[in-house]
Design a protein around this motif. Structure first.
Motif, PDB file in Angstrom:
ATOM      1  N   SER A 524      -3.007  -2.871   3.083  1.00  0.00           N
ATOM      2  CA  SER A 524      -2.765  -2.840   1.790  1.00  0.00           C
ATOM      3  C   SER A 524      -4.332  -3.188   1.411  1.00  0.00           C
ATOM      4  O   SER A 524      -4.480  -2.509   0.256  1.00  0.00           O
ATOM      5  N   ASP A 525      -5.154  -4.214   1.717  1.00  0.00           N
ATOM      6  CA  ASP A 525      -6.541  -4.393   1.347  1.00  0.00           C
ATOM      7  C   ASP A 525      -7.199  -2.949   1.499  1.00  0.00           C
ATOM      8  O   ASP A 525      -8.090  -2.903   0.781  1.00  0.00           O
ATOM      9  N   GLU A 527      -6.181   0.300   1.264  1.00  0.00           N
ATOM     10  CA  GLU A 527      -5.858   1.054   0.376  1.00  0.00           C
ATOM     11  C   GLU A 527      -6.400   0.582  -0.926  1.00  0.00           C
ATOM     12  O   GLU A 527      -6.796   1.399  -1.980  1.00  0.00           O
ATOM     13  N   ALA A 528      -6.477  -0.736  -1.232  1.00  0.00           N
ATOM     14  CA  ALA A 528      -6.741  -1.118  -2.662  1.00  0.00           C
ATOM     15  C   ALA A 528      -8.415  -0.883  -2.625  1.00  0.00           C
ATOM     16  O   ALA A 528      -9.007  -0.670  -3.721  1.00  0.00           O
ATOM     17  N   SER A 529      -8.875  -0.894  -1.409  1.00  0.00           N
ATOM     18  CA  SER A 529     -10.746  -0.917  -1.714  1.00  0.00           C
ATOM     19  C   SER A 529     -10.922   0.424  -1.844  1.00  0.00           C
ATOM     20  O   SER A 529     -12.032   0.771  -2.664  1.00  0.00           O
ATOM     21  N   GLY A 531      -9.736   2.441  -4.491  1.00  0.00           N
ATOM     22  CA  GLY A 531      -9.962   2.351  -5.930  1.00  0.00           C
ATOM     23  C   GLY A 531     -10.982   1.512  -6.438  1.00  0.00           C
ATOM     24  O   GLY A 531     -11.818   2.092  -7.356  1.00  0.00           O
ATOM     25  N   THR A 532     -11.211   0.451  -5.590  1.00  0.00           N
ATOM     26  CA  THR A 532     -12.424  -0.431  -6.075  1.00  0.00           C
ATOM     27  C   THR A 532     -13.820   0.458  -5.934  1.00  0.00           C
ATOM     28  O   THR A 532     -14.451   0.492  -6.954  1.00  0.00           O
ATOM     29  N   SER A 535     -13.960   3.531  -8.749  1.00  0.00           N
ATOM     30  CA  SER A 535     -14.318   2.977  -9.828  1.00  0.00           C
ATOM     31  C   SER A 535     -15.744   2.716 -10.035  1.00  0.00           C
ATOM     32  O   SER A 535     -16.331   2.612 -11.321  1.00  0.00           O
ATOM     33  N   THR A 560     -20.059  -5.721  -3.461  1.00  0.00           N
ATOM     34  CA  THR A 560     -18.635  -5.208  -3.022  1.00  0.00           C
ATOM     35  C   THR A 560     -18.287  -4.527  -1.776  1.00  0.00           C
ATOM     36  O   THR A 560     -17.521  -4.516  -1.216  1.00  0.00           O
TER      37      THR A 560
END
Length: 608
Positions: A524-525, A527-529, A531-532, A535, A560
């Protein structure tokens, strides 16, 4: 350029006009130009640089040239360097004359020697690393169980069990054919890290040759089944690579101005060396920001301040012996000649006789230590074209030589001038451990130039004191300084853009599939990265100017992406090796255990 077809017979005829060597024209708007050229004002003009030899490689004649716009603005790295050479010579001659040495029509010249560090990795594993292929460094990767903990790579005998030695021999041979004398080759500190060092020489020649050396290193490595990495920090938690710039000045006929005995004898002035050193010390103190700017590169942001690379605090190391002499000189307690002392080491054996060593130890934490007739700018990055580095060194010293000569022309006593200068700039001399955090705070509190961010260092190029300096010395106009600042910021942003996009691809195409296949890891981390990262990239692309984009890029890269790297490395730690598709540090960093030399391998040398 060298032939034409006879229109009557269709035979080839040689038609070589020497004038074709002296000037050329191309499209100046397609190179990084910082706004100096555009598609509707595109002319770029090449003119022969007579200070650097023409050479032949394969079927191509390489002609060292300056590259300028239709209006004479420098589009290249070389033109400012040549201008800085002229400034150093002009004002160096003036100061030497006041010190007792009139060299007439001869020049004062700047000589450099460049130590070139690089890594060699197995090429098959290199192909399994999109980040190394696209960006030159690993943007993720768990440390191998072994790094450089044993300190057993530096200066160890080159192993005959891997192709590195044969590759380095061939690199030297290729360079020798071009008249490039790579005198030294050895292993460096990190696993798979190596170094060449040439015979020193005139700065423009050395810069041109070093650029070709880097290309030859990459080409020859490929022939031996390896990839050469010239970036400053290709691997985490081991030494990065530098290109130590050993800078010295001398008269054209060989009187070394940073050698105390030789310059004092040539001038007949026992304090000539002290006067010259006081000018250089003042230059470093006043223009440490420009020195920091000159070594600002994306890779150096990871390298400076650890693993034998100096921190981003610009001081100079002179050693206790010279410092003691200059301190007495500035305080008016002595006006004799500086004679470096020596020290004898007796090992207490009859097999090894007592031998002499210099009075001073080495300080590898200093960015600009004196090393006996030269200063070693240790903070320079391995992938850099060092033209700007030497343009800055020449220009800041030329300015001080000019100020000294002007003051003496106005009736100022030269020794008194040197004493006052030393007293005003003494704070920049530091002989201790630059890695000590308490010392770093002390140096910062002294007011010594400290700019931790490469992006912010680049921004100092257009500070008024710096544009005034370059303009006064006829090295760069204000517009040329502005263009270079844009180019350097755009280069930083472009580098980070490629690295971030590589990270997105590697997470999507390698790490997430491996984690899913293994059924373990921070899915999950990861997959979230994605988008980070996307952006952050979009925000950079939307920035209003190059400086803002570079500032955002620095945050993405050094904050980041480092946080996301930790997630990727945590995944690598738990995914079984047979499901991990990226080459690991273990597979990349140990030639001795991951490559072999074919039995028939034999380098063919020039004299054979």
């Amino acid at each position: 350029m060298m032939m034409k077809f006879n229109r009557s017979t269709n035979d080839v005829e040689f038609d070589f006009d020497g004038k074709m060597l002296t000037k050329g024209e191309t499209d100046g708007s397609s190179f990084p130009n910082g706004g100096l050229r555009a598609t509707h004002t595109a002319g770029g003009y090449l003119a022969l640089d007579t200070s650097s030899p023409i050479f032949l490689r394969g079927d191509t004649v390489f002609i060292p040239s300056a590259f300028v716009s239709y209006y004479g603005a420098a589009l290249d790295e070389k033109t400012p360097l040549l201008r800085s050479n002229a400034a150093l010579s002009k004002h160096g001659k003036r100061l030497l004359k006041h010190l007792g040495l009139d060299i007439g029509d001869k020049d004062v010249v700047s000589n450099i020697g460049l130590e070139q560090e690089f890594f060699l990795v197995p090429r098959d594993q290199y192909y399994r690393r999109p980040d190394l292929q696209m960006a030159g460094r690993t943007i993720m990767g768990k440390d191998a169980p072994r790094g450089q903990e044993m300190c057993d790579h530096y200066m160890a005998p080159p192993s005959l069990a891997n192709p590195a030695l044969a590759a380095m021999q061939e690199m030297q041979d290729e360079c020798w054919r071009l008249g490039i004398p790579l005198k030294t080759r050895h292993r460096e500190v990190a696993p798979n890290q190596y170094e060449f060092a040439p015979l020193y020489g005139y700065n423009t020649t050395q810069v041109d040759q070093n650029i070709m050396v880097m290309q030859i290193i990459e080409e020859v490595a490929a022939r031996h089944g390896m990839a050469a990495l010239l970036q400053e920090k290709p691997f985490n938690d081991v030494n990065g690579s530098g290109k130590h710039n050993n800078w010295s000045i001398a008269t054209e006929d060989g009187t070394m101005m940073l050698h105390p005995a030789k310059i004092n004898a040539a001038t007949g002035n026992p304090r000539a060396f002290a006067v010259i050193m006081s000018a250089i010390i003042a230059a470093v103190n006043e223009h440490g920001d420009l020195m920091r700017m000159a070594i600002a590169s994306p890779g150096n942001d990871f390298r400076l301040g650890a693993c034998e690379a100096p921190p981003a605090i610009v001081s100079t190391y002179l050693g206790d012996d010279m410092t003691f002499y200059l301190q007495h000189f500035k305080d008016g307690k002595g006006d004799g000649e500086y004679v470096p002392s020596t020290k004898t080491l007796d090992l207490g054996t009859h097999e090894v006789l007592p031998f002499e060593v210099p009075a001073e130890d080495r300080n590898r934490t200093s960015p600009f230590p004196y090393g006996g007739a030269r200063f070693e700018f240790r903070a320079v990055g391995s992938s850099q074209n060092v033209s700007m580095v030497n343009t800055v060194l020449n220009t800041i010293v030329a300015e001080k030589f000019a100020e000294f000569a002007d003051a003496i022309d106005g009736g100022k006593d030269v020794d008194e001038l040197a004493r006052e200068t030393l007293n005003e700039n003494w704070k920049v001399i530091f002989n201790g451990n630059n890695y000590d955090e308490e010392v770093q705070k002390e140096l910062t509190d002294r007011g010594i130039w400290r700019i931790d961010s490469g992006v912010e260092a680049i921004a100092t190029l257009t500070a008024k004191k710096n544009t005034d300096l370059f303009s006064k010395m006829n090295v760069l106009t204000k517009e040329e300084c502005e263009s270079r600042q844009h180019i350097l910021h755009d280069h930083y942003t472009g580098t980070v853009d490629m690295e971030a996009k590589c990270m997105v691809d590697m997470i999507n195409q390698h790490i997430i599939p491996s984690v899913k296949a293994a059924g373990v890891g921070p899915l999950s981390d990861l997959e979230a990265s994605i988008g980070t990262l996307k952006s952050a990239i979009a925000e950079i692309h939307a920035a209003e100017d190059s400086y803002k984009a570079a500032q955002l890029s620095r945050v993405l890269r050094l904050e980041t992406m480092i946080d996301i790297r930790a997630i990727c490395d945590a995944a690598e730690e738990v995914v079984p090796a047979d499901l991990w598709t990226l080459a690991t540090y273990k597979e990349l960093m140990f030639l001795d255990s991951h490559t072999t030399v074919p039995a028939e391998a034999d380098t063919q040398f020039y004299d054979e």
